[in-house]
Design a protein around this motif. Sequence first.
Motif, short mmCIF file in Angstrom:
data_model
loop_
_atom_site.label_atom_id
_atom_site.label_comp_id
_atom_site.label_asym_id
_atom_site.label_seq_id
_atom_site.Cartn_x
_atom_site.Cartn_y
_atom_site.Cartn_z
N LYS A 1 -5.05 6.27 0.95
CA LYS A 1 -4.21 5.10 0.64
C LYS A 1 -4.71 4.38 -0.61
O LYS A 1 -5.89 4.47 -0.97
N THR A 2 -3.79 3.69 -1.28
CA THR A 2 -4.17 2.74 -2.33
C THR A 2 -3.42 1.45 -2.05
O THR A 2 -2.20 1.47 -1.83
N ALA B 1 -2.71 6.93 -7.96
CA ALA B 1 -2.88 5.48 -8.11
C ALA B 1 -2.31 5.01 -9.45
O ALA B 1 -1.64 3.99 -9.53
N SER B 2 -2.55 5.79 -10.50
CA SER B 2 -2.06 5.33 -11.81
C SER B 2 -0.53 5.32 -11.84
O SER B 2 0.08 4.46 -12.47
N SER C 1 0.83 -1.21 0.00
CA SER C 1 0.00 0.00 0.00
C SER C 1 0.86 1.26 0.00
O SER C 1 1.92 1.29 0.62
N ILE C 2 0.35 2.28 -0.68
CA ILE C 2 0.96 3.61 -0.55
C ILE C 2 0.03 4.45 0.34
O ILE C 2 -1.19 4.33 0.24
N VAL C 3 0.64 5.26 1.20
CA VAL C 3 -0.14 6.03 2.18
C VAL C 3 0.30 7.49 2.14
O VAL C 3 1.50 7.77 2.08
N MET D 1 -5.82 -7.51 -7.07
CA MET D 1 -6.95 -6.78 -6.49
C MET D 1 -6.47 -5.38 -6.14
O MET D 1 -5.29 -5.17 -5.87
N ILE D 2 -7.42 -4.44 -6.10
CA ILE D 2 -7.07 -3.05 -5.76
C ILE D 2 -8.09 -2.56 -4.74
O ILE D 2 -9.28 -2.89 -4.85
N SER D 3 -7.62 -1.78 -3.78
CA SER D 3 -8.57 -1.17 -2.86
C SER D 3 -8.07 0.24 -2.55
O SER D 3 -6.87 0.45 -2.35
N THR D 4 -8.97 1.21 -2.56
CA THR D 4 -8.53 2.58 -2.32
C THR D 4 -9.38 3.24 -1.24
O THR D 4 -10.51 2.84 -0.99
#
Length: 424
Positions: free
Chosen positions: A394-395, A371-372, A358-360, A387-390
């Motif tokens: 965070k992403t 995100a891109s 994850s990036i925060v 899978m992706i969750s945002t």
Amino acid sequence: MALIVHKYGGTSMGSTDRIRNVAKRVAKWVRAGHQMVVVPSAMSGETNRLLGLAKELAPGQVTPEVMREMDMIAATGEQVSVGLLAIALQAEGVASVSYTGWQVPVRTDSSYTKARIESIDDARVREDLAAGKVVVIAGFQGIDEEQNITTLGRGGSDTSAVAIAAAMKADECLIYTDVDGVYTTDPRIVPEARRMNRISFEEMLEMASLGSKILQIRSVEFAGKYRVPLRVLSSFTPWDIDIHEEAASGTLITFEEDENMEQAIVSGIAFSRDEAKVTLLGVPDKPGIAFQILGPVAEANIDVDVIIQNVSNDGKTDFSFTVHRNDYARAMELLQQKVGPATNAGQVLGDPKICKVSIVGIGMRSHVGVASKMFRALSEEGINIQMISTSEIKTSVVIDEKYMELAVRALHKAFDLDQAAISA
Ligand code: ADP
Ligand code: ASP
Ligand code: MG
């Protein structure tokens, strides 16, 4: 005079020499006129050793009765630590007394191995402080309503320390560990990681909840709820360094954003190996299906993290979600034996070899394209995103576990977090 809580982790308590060092450091704080409560962890490796013994006798068994005994066993690690530290303090000429969690008492619910603190009675501790003693309290443990010993989940001594600081309205809680603060990511994975002088409470909360082992998530929650001034710092500086220098070292968790806050869009990278993915193929795509799948999972007390439901094809859809790796076997059994047949799923698939990276950063709120940029950096390394969750700050992506370190390094570089990038 201030009331200060110190917490020392397993490595910091790892040998009698290190315990002596902890005692000398605490004695320095006492001589500076402070009232001190000290919360140590078990000596490094000890909790693993104890749980390993239990697992030898109960392989794969996760009944409530076994879990109760796991806590009974694991709690002994911290009991040894508090006794040793109290003796070491006395050897330094400092009056001290040690308590287990249940002697304080630290009251918790009954969720063995991951109990939550409900209240702390600090009367006895206050009496000792008033009598001029350093009070050493075992981290990681408490007691439930029925007087059963409970533990707070791995890394739980952080939470003990912050909860005690909150209950006692301590002036500060200092978390001493084997690194000198909170870094942009785990410095053991990325040597170029950079220590932050300050991190916002919100970012720390995300980092901890997304897997950063530096602080247990619940300790950050407590700090936020009760506004406990919290700092992470090294126990490996010489014990006799100037106390003011020590008190200003490490990383402060701040509750206000001020102009001195570092303005990075992404301030840190977190990762977790403790994940596993389960998938139901070909479930009928109709209202209520998510509830039919996830209801029984929640009833089994299994936490679900990232969820994906695909578009429907011929009235059928695929449904995947991730769970903690400790819950993987139970989740698979539940899906194969109950949920799969009940929902007429085609097949149940499982993959325990995944991880979440994850990036925060608070700055993500006001920036597009973050995100891109993350997805591009991963694709340049040939890493497939499953899978992706945002959320606002965070992403997260779920990827094959074998690419975890590569992904963390690539993202750390892509978001200009490497030390070289900052000093350039
Ligand atoms: P303790 O026994 O003191 O509680 P832990 O092992 O639980 O120590 O936590 C400290 C470890 O956390 C460090 O040794 C480091 O490898 C790891 N870590 C993970 N993420 C970070 C981060 N962002 N900053 C600093 N350390 C991190
Ligand atoms: N000793 C416990 C563990 O290893 C608690 C802690 O270290 O915080 O998880
Ligand atoms: Mg820890």
